[in-house]
Design a protein around this motif. Sequence first.
Motif, PDB file in Angstrom:
ATOM      1  N   LYS A  85       0.760  -1.186  -0.103  1.00 20.48           N
ATOM      2  CA  LYS A  85      -0.040  -0.025  -0.054  1.00 20.48           C
ATOM      3  C   LYS A  85       0.841   1.401  -0.036  1.00 20.48           C
ATOM      4  O   LYS A  85       0.533   2.112  -0.596  1.00 20.48           O
ATOM      5  CB  LYS A  85      -0.971   0.076   0.987  1.00 20.48           C
ATOM      6  N   ALA A  86       2.219   1.238   0.614  1.00 20.30           N
ATOM      7  CA  ALA A  86       2.979   2.245   0.694  1.00 20.30           C
ATOM      8  C   ALA A  86       3.694   2.529  -0.870  1.00 20.30           C
ATOM      9  O   ALA A  86       4.416   3.762  -0.869  1.00 20.30           O
ATOM     10  CB  ALA A  86       4.145   2.238   1.817  1.00 20.30           C
ATOM     11  N   LEU A  87       3.586   1.660  -1.790  1.00 20.49           N
ATOM     12  CA  LEU A  87       4.307   1.668  -3.026  1.00 20.49           C
ATOM     13  C   LEU A  87       3.642   2.911  -3.936  1.00 20.49           C
ATOM     14  O   LEU A  87       2.450   2.989  -4.018  1.00 20.49           O
ATOM     15  CB  LEU A  87       4.085   0.538  -3.781  1.00 20.49           C
ATOM     16  N   GLN A  88       4.523   3.692  -4.559  1.00 20.99           N
ATOM     17  CA  GLN A  88       4.069   4.684  -5.351  1.00 20.99           C
ATOM     18  C   GLN A  88       4.577   4.251  -6.840  1.00 20.99           C
ATOM     19  O   GLN A  88       5.678   4.671  -7.077  1.00 20.99           O
ATOM     20  CB  GLN A  88       4.771   6.145  -4.863  1.00 20.99           C
ATOM     21  N   PRO A  89       3.762   3.641  -7.383  1.00 21.38           N
ATOM     22  CA  PRO A  89       4.415   3.269  -8.799  1.00 21.38           C
ATOM     23  C   PRO A  89       4.847   4.201  -9.803  1.00 21.38           C
ATOM     24  O   PRO A  89       6.044   3.829 -10.427  1.00 21.38           O
ATOM     25  CB  PRO A  89       3.079   2.443  -9.304  1.00 21.38           C
ATOM     26  N   GLN A  90       4.517   5.221  -9.963  1.00 19.90           N
ATOM     27  CA  GLN A  90       4.889   6.206 -10.795  1.00 19.90           C
ATOM     28  C   GLN A  90       6.237   6.737 -10.764  1.00 19.90           C
ATOM     29  O   GLN A  90       7.332   6.396 -11.490  1.00 19.90           O
ATOM     30  CB  GLN A  90       4.004   7.255 -11.083  1.00 19.90           C
ATOM     31  N   PRO A  91       6.528   7.273  -9.419  1.00 22.96           N
ATOM     32  CA  PRO A  91       8.068   7.681  -9.363  1.00 22.96           C
ATOM     33  C   PRO A  91       8.906   6.594  -8.958  1.00 22.96           C
ATOM     34  O   PRO A  91      10.076   6.634  -9.535  1.00 22.96           O
ATOM     35  CB  PRO A  91       7.759   8.475  -8.061  1.00 22.96           C
ATOM     36  N   MET A  92       8.729   5.160  -8.692  1.00 23.39           N
ATOM     37  CA  MET A  92       9.227   4.504  -8.427  1.00 23.39           C
ATOM     38  C   MET A  92       9.762   3.617  -9.614  1.00 23.39           C
ATOM     39  O   MET A  92      10.894   2.990  -9.971  1.00 23.39           O
ATOM     40  CB  MET A  92       8.613   3.230  -7.632  1.00 23.39           C
ATOM     41  N   ALA A  93       8.738   3.751 -10.825  1.00 25.46           N
ATOM     42  CA  ALA A  93       8.975   3.271 -12.096  1.00 25.46           C
ATOM     43  C   ALA A  93      10.333   4.036 -12.743  1.00 25.46           C
ATOM     44  O   ALA A  93      10.985   3.664 -13.461  1.00 25.46           O
ATOM     45  CB  ALA A  93       7.820   3.257 -12.873  1.00 25.46           C
ATOM     46  N   VAL A  94      10.187   5.138 -12.452  1.00 26.88           N
ATOM     47  CA  VAL A  94      11.206   6.119 -13.028  1.00 26.88           C
ATOM     48  C   VAL A  94      12.446   5.669 -12.358  1.00 26.88           C
ATOM     49  O   VAL A  94      13.719   5.567 -12.812  1.00 26.88           O
ATOM     50  CB  VAL A  94      10.801   7.685 -12.950  1.00 26.88           C
ATOM     51  N   PHE A  95      12.602   5.663 -11.081  1.00 30.88           N
ATOM     52  CA  PHE A  95      13.734   4.972 -10.158  1.00 30.88           C
ATOM     53  C   PHE A  95      14.154   3.781 -10.702  1.00 30.88           C
ATOM     54  O   PHE A  95      15.496   3.649 -10.869  1.00 30.88           O
ATOM     55  CB  PHE A  95      13.434   5.077  -8.814  1.00 30.88           C
ATOM     56  N   VAL A  96      13.372   3.042 -10.898  1.00 27.22           N
ATOM     57  CA  VAL A  96      13.570   1.518 -11.342  1.00 27.22           C
ATOM     58  C   VAL A  96      14.335   1.518 -12.888  1.00 27.22           C
ATOM     59  O   VAL A  96      15.339   0.776 -12.820  1.00 27.22           O
ATOM     60  CB  VAL A  96      12.730   0.545 -11.285  1.00 27.22           C
ATOM     61  N   LYS A  97      13.801   2.253 -13.659  1.00 27.76           N
ATOM     62  CA  LYS A  97      14.167   2.359 -15.043  1.00 27.76           C
ATOM     63  C   LYS A  97      15.705   3.029 -14.982  1.00 27.76           C
ATOM     64  O   LYS A  97      16.506   2.505 -15.607  1.00 27.76           O
ATOM     65  CB  LYS A  97      13.280   3.483 -15.728  1.00 27.76           C
ATOM     66  N   GLU A  98      15.974   4.033 -14.041  1.00 29.54           N
ATOM     67  CA  GLU A  98      17.283   4.505 -13.965  1.00 29.54           C
ATOM     68  C   GLU A  98      18.366   3.626 -13.455  1.00 29.54           C
ATOM     69  O   GLU A  98      19.446   3.554 -13.846  1.00 29.54           O
ATOM     70  CB  GLU A  98      17.340   5.692 -13.055  1.00 29.54           C
ATOM     71  N   GLN A  99      17.755   2.709 -12.755  1.00 32.14           N
ATOM     72  CA  GLN A  99      18.897   1.696 -11.972  1.00 32.14           C
ATOM     73  C   GLN A  99      19.092   0.232 -12.677  1.00 32.14           C
ATOM     74  O   GLN A  99      19.819  -0.388 -12.312  1.00 32.14           O
ATOM     75  CB  GLN A  99      18.215   1.269 -10.729  1.00 32.14           C
ATOM     76  N   ILE A 100      18.290   0.126 -13.768  1.00 31.80           N
ATOM     77  CA  ILE A 100      18.580  -1.165 -14.527  1.00 31.80           C
ATOM     78  C   ILE A 100      19.100  -0.949 -15.913  1.00 31.80           C
ATOM     79  O   ILE A 100      18.941   0.125 -16.661  1.00 31.80           O
ATOM     80  CB  ILE A 100      17.072  -2.106 -14.257  1.00 31.80           C
ATOM     81  N   GLY A 101      19.821  -2.218 -16.269  1.00 28.01           N
ATOM     82  CA  GLY A 101      20.272  -1.853 -17.668  1.00 28.01           C
ATOM     83  C   GLY A 101      21.530  -1.033 -17.976  1.00 28.01           C
ATOM     84  O   GLY A 101      22.007  -0.515 -17.208  1.00 28.01           O
ATOM     85  N   PRO A 102      21.693  -0.995 -19.372  1.00 24.80           N
ATOM     86  CA  PRO A 102      23.131   0.087 -19.594  1.00 24.80           C
ATOM     87  C   PRO A 102      22.708   1.478 -19.159  1.00 24.80           C
ATOM     88  O   PRO A 102      21.728   2.128 -18.985  1.00 24.80           O
ATOM     89  CB  PRO A 102      22.953  -0.149 -21.084  1.00 24.80           C
ATOM     90  N   GLY A 103      23.931   1.865 -18.847  1.00 24.15           N
ATOM     91  CA  GLY A 103      24.040   3.253 -18.285  1.00 24.15           C
ATOM     92  C   GLY A 103      23.555   3.557 -16.851  1.00 24.15           C
ATOM     93  O   GLY A 103      23.622   4.768 -16.522  1.00 24.15           O
ATOM     94  N   GLY A 117      11.845   6.707   2.071  1.00 25.04           N
ATOM     95  CA  GLY A 117      10.816   6.381   1.208  1.00 25.04           C
ATOM     96  C   GLY A 117      10.984   5.640   0.044  1.00 25.04           C
ATOM     97  O   GLY A 117      10.925   4.344  -0.152  1.00 25.04           O
ATOM     98  N   VAL A 118      12.080   6.055  -0.733  1.00 26.01           N
ATOM     99  CA  VAL A 118      12.531   5.247  -1.879  1.00 26.01           C
ATOM    100  C   VAL A 118      13.253   4.020  -1.233  1.00 26.01           C
ATOM    101  O   VAL A 118      13.179   2.886  -1.898  1.00 26.01           O
ATOM    102  CB  VAL A 118      13.596   6.252  -2.333  1.00 26.01           C
ATOM    103  N   VAL A 119      14.173   3.990  -0.087  1.00 26.48           N
ATOM    104  CA  VAL A 119      14.658   2.765   0.151  1.00 26.48           C
ATOM    105  C   VAL A 119      13.836   1.784   0.665  1.00 26.48           C
ATOM    106  O   VAL A 119      13.799   0.651   0.172  1.00 26.48           O
ATOM    107  CB  VAL A 119      15.764   3.202   1.646  1.00 26.48           C
ATOM    108  N   HIS A 120      12.625   2.221   1.297  1.00 22.07           N
ATOM    109  CA  HIS A 120      11.772   1.313   1.955  1.00 22.07           C
ATOM    110  C   HIS A 120      10.854   0.615   0.458  1.00 22.07           C
ATOM    111  O   HIS A 120      10.885  -0.572   0.503  1.00 22.07           O
ATOM    112  CB  HIS A 120      10.493   2.204   2.597  1.00 22.07           C
ATOM    113  N   GLN A 121      10.606   1.551  -0.197  1.00 25.65           N
ATOM    114  CA  GLN A 121       9.756   0.930  -1.579  1.00 25.65           C
ATOM    115  C   GLN A 121      10.799   0.019  -2.293  1.00 25.65           C
ATOM    116  O   GLN A 121      10.256  -0.844  -3.139  1.00 25.65           O
ATOM    117  CB  GLN A 121       9.568   2.364  -2.226  1.00 25.65           C
ATOM    118  N   SER A 122      12.089   0.552  -2.309  1.00 25.67           N
ATOM    119  CA  SER A 122      13.110  -0.492  -3.209  1.00 25.67           C
ATOM    120  C   SER A 122      12.958  -1.808  -2.488  1.00 25.67           C
ATOM    121  O   SER A 122      12.992  -2.686  -3.310  1.00 25.67           O
ATOM    122  CB  SER A 122      14.404   0.205  -3.124  1.00 25.67           C
TER     123      SER A 122
END
Length: 156
Positions: A85-103, A117-122
Amino acid sequence: MGKSSDEALFLAARAAHRVLHHMVVDGGQARDLEADVQAAGPAMFGVLNAFLRNVMEYVFNGSEPVEHIHAYLVQLQQAHPSELKALQPQPMAVFVKEQIGPGAPPPGQSRFQVNDGVVHQSRLIAEYTAKHEGFSRDQVELYLQGATARYVTGGF
């Protein structure tokens, strides 16, 4: 980095691994291992971040648009509504996108502001993605061990 700083980094990463194993594999709380949390210091987020990357790279290769990651996180939240319930999909999707793959930046680093909050959601995203994808206990441990190595080596 000198030998003593390499050893200190490794010891901090191992402490972080113990805490994450206790939380993600055994279902415990970080406060149960307060000495290890303290010993881990910044490696706590670094190893967690590497674990998030390992798990999310099981699902994505990093070339997907943010919208696909967002849709996955919404689906994950719908599958586990009370736990996420604490997950914020939109900002965390941006964070995940930055964190995976090349670059992606080295584990534990981000161009975004990382707060509690980002640490907990991660952690929630990594843990519940592993559950959602059907990871066995041994697979989760393998991904945690890989996260420790990934953090210590700077992401390589």
